[in-house]
Motif scaffolding. Structure first.
Motif, PDB file in Angstrom:
ATOM      1  N   LYS A  96      39.215  35.704  44.376  1.00 42.17           N
ATOM      2  CA  LYS A  96      38.128  36.485  44.989  1.00 42.17           C
ATOM      3  C   LYS A  96      37.976  37.847  44.325  1.00 42.17           C
ATOM      4  CE  LYS A  96      38.590  34.053  49.327  1.00 42.17           C
ATOM      5  NZ  LYS A  96      39.073  34.049  50.694  1.00 42.17           N
ATOM      6  N   THR A  97      39.049  38.347  43.695  1.00 45.93           N
ATOM      7  CA  THR A  97      38.987  39.656  43.036  1.00 45.93           C
ATOM      8  C   THR A  97      39.063  39.544  41.513  1.00 45.93           C
ATOM      9  OG1 THR A  97      41.386  39.960  43.203  1.00 45.93           O
ATOM     10  CG2 THR A  97      40.024  40.810  45.032  1.00 45.93           C
ATOM     11  N   VAL A 132      36.347  41.644  39.434  1.00 44.96           N
ATOM     12  CA  VAL A 132      36.601  43.085  39.463  1.00 44.96           C
ATOM     13  C   VAL A 132      37.809  43.429  38.607  1.00 44.96           C
ATOM     14  CG1 VAL A 132      37.286  45.010  40.961  1.00 44.96           C
ATOM     15  CG2 VAL A 132      35.546  43.393  41.725  1.00 44.96           C
ATOM     16  N   ARG A 133      38.885  42.658  38.759  1.00 46.73           N
ATOM     17  CA  ARG A 133      40.100  42.947  38.004  1.00 46.73           C
ATOM     18  C   ARG A 133      39.872  42.806  36.499  1.00 46.73           C
ATOM     19  NH1 ARG A 133      43.754  39.251  38.810  1.00 46.73           N
ATOM     20  NH2 ARG A 133      42.611  37.894  40.227  1.00 46.73           N
ATOM     21  N   HIS A 177      48.876  38.715  41.025  1.00 49.19           N
ATOM     22  CA  HIS A 177      49.773  39.416  41.936  1.00 49.19           C
ATOM     23  C   HIS A 177      51.245  39.089  41.711  1.00 49.19           C
ATOM     24  CE1 HIS A 177      45.889  39.599  44.047  1.00 49.19           C
ATOM     25  NE2 HIS A 177      46.344  40.745  44.501  1.00 49.19           N
ATOM     26  N   ARG A 234      43.055  33.358  47.150  1.00 45.68           N
ATOM     27  CA  ARG A 234      42.918  34.764  47.549  1.00 45.68           C
ATOM     28  C   ARG A 234      42.668  35.633  46.322  1.00 45.68           C
ATOM     29  NH1 ARG A 234      48.519  37.386  47.701  1.00 45.68           N
ATOM     30  NH2 ARG A 234      48.168  36.639  45.606  1.00 45.68           N
ATOM     31  N   SER A 235      43.433  35.390  45.273  1.00 46.94           N
ATOM     32  CA  SER A 235      43.345  36.213  44.075  1.00 46.94           C
ATOM     33  C   SER A 235      42.055  35.993  43.306  1.00 46.94           C
ATOM     34  CB  SER A 235      44.539  35.910  43.169  1.00 46.94           C
ATOM     35  OG  SER A 235      45.742  36.198  43.832  1.00 46.94           O
TER      36      SER A 235
END
Length: 167
Positions: A133-134, A137-138, A90, A130-131
């Motif tokens: 967790k994705t 998918v990313r 991010h 937080r990041s």
């Protein structure tokens, strides 16, 4: 600081083998490399230096992350990441990370971390958590999309060369 360096194209494993000197203490590789995305055989380089107990293999695994590649399982002693890039994803944290399964290297790095006070803030850790967790998918989407773009460009008449590990 009396440090000598030797630069070689590590995509040719014999180059690494031939570059070893009596005073070699560390081999530092990045795979895939930035910006040319050359892939280096971490396992083969690890096999070369296994005969030398005093040489550490360090791998910059920033681009693939631990989602796609796990250098410690391939024989690396230390793996580093620029968390700022894919692991965070991010652009709101400036952070790095080192992972090792080498007890001696861990103890030395832990001492240096403590002595120099280089620790991230709790909020930065929260943002990275937080990041993460994705991340799966990313990374899957990055892989699918970049491969589609690379294949398209590879067949485009105005494109001379495509740099992508998948083509």
């Amino acid at each position: 600081m009396n440090i000598e360096t030797t630069f070689v194209d590590a995509t040719i494993v014999d180059n690494v083998k031939n570059a070893l000197r009596a005073n070699t203490k560390l081999i530092w590789i990045e795979s895939p490399t930035n910006p040319l995305l050359k892939v280096i055989d971490i396992k083969a380089i690890s096999a070369i230096i296994q005969k030398h107990e005093d040489i550490l293999l360090v791998v910059d695994n920033t681009f693939l992350t631990s989602y796609f590649q796990r250098p410690l399982e391939l024989g690396a002693d230390i793996v580093l990441y620029s968390i700022t890039k894919y692991l965070n994803g991010h652009s709101d944290v400036i952070m790095g990370s080192i992972a090792t399964n080498n007890k001696e290297a861990f103890d030395k790095l832990k001492f240096l971390q403590n002595a120099s006070g280089i620790i991230p803030s709790p909020f930065d850790c929260y943002l990275v958590n937080r990041s993460l967790k994705t991340l799966a998918v990313r990374m899957r989407e990055h892989m699918k999309n970049s491969l589609k773009v690379a294949l398209f460009l590879e067949n485009h008449p105005l494109v001379v060369k495509v740099l992508h590990p998948g083509v």
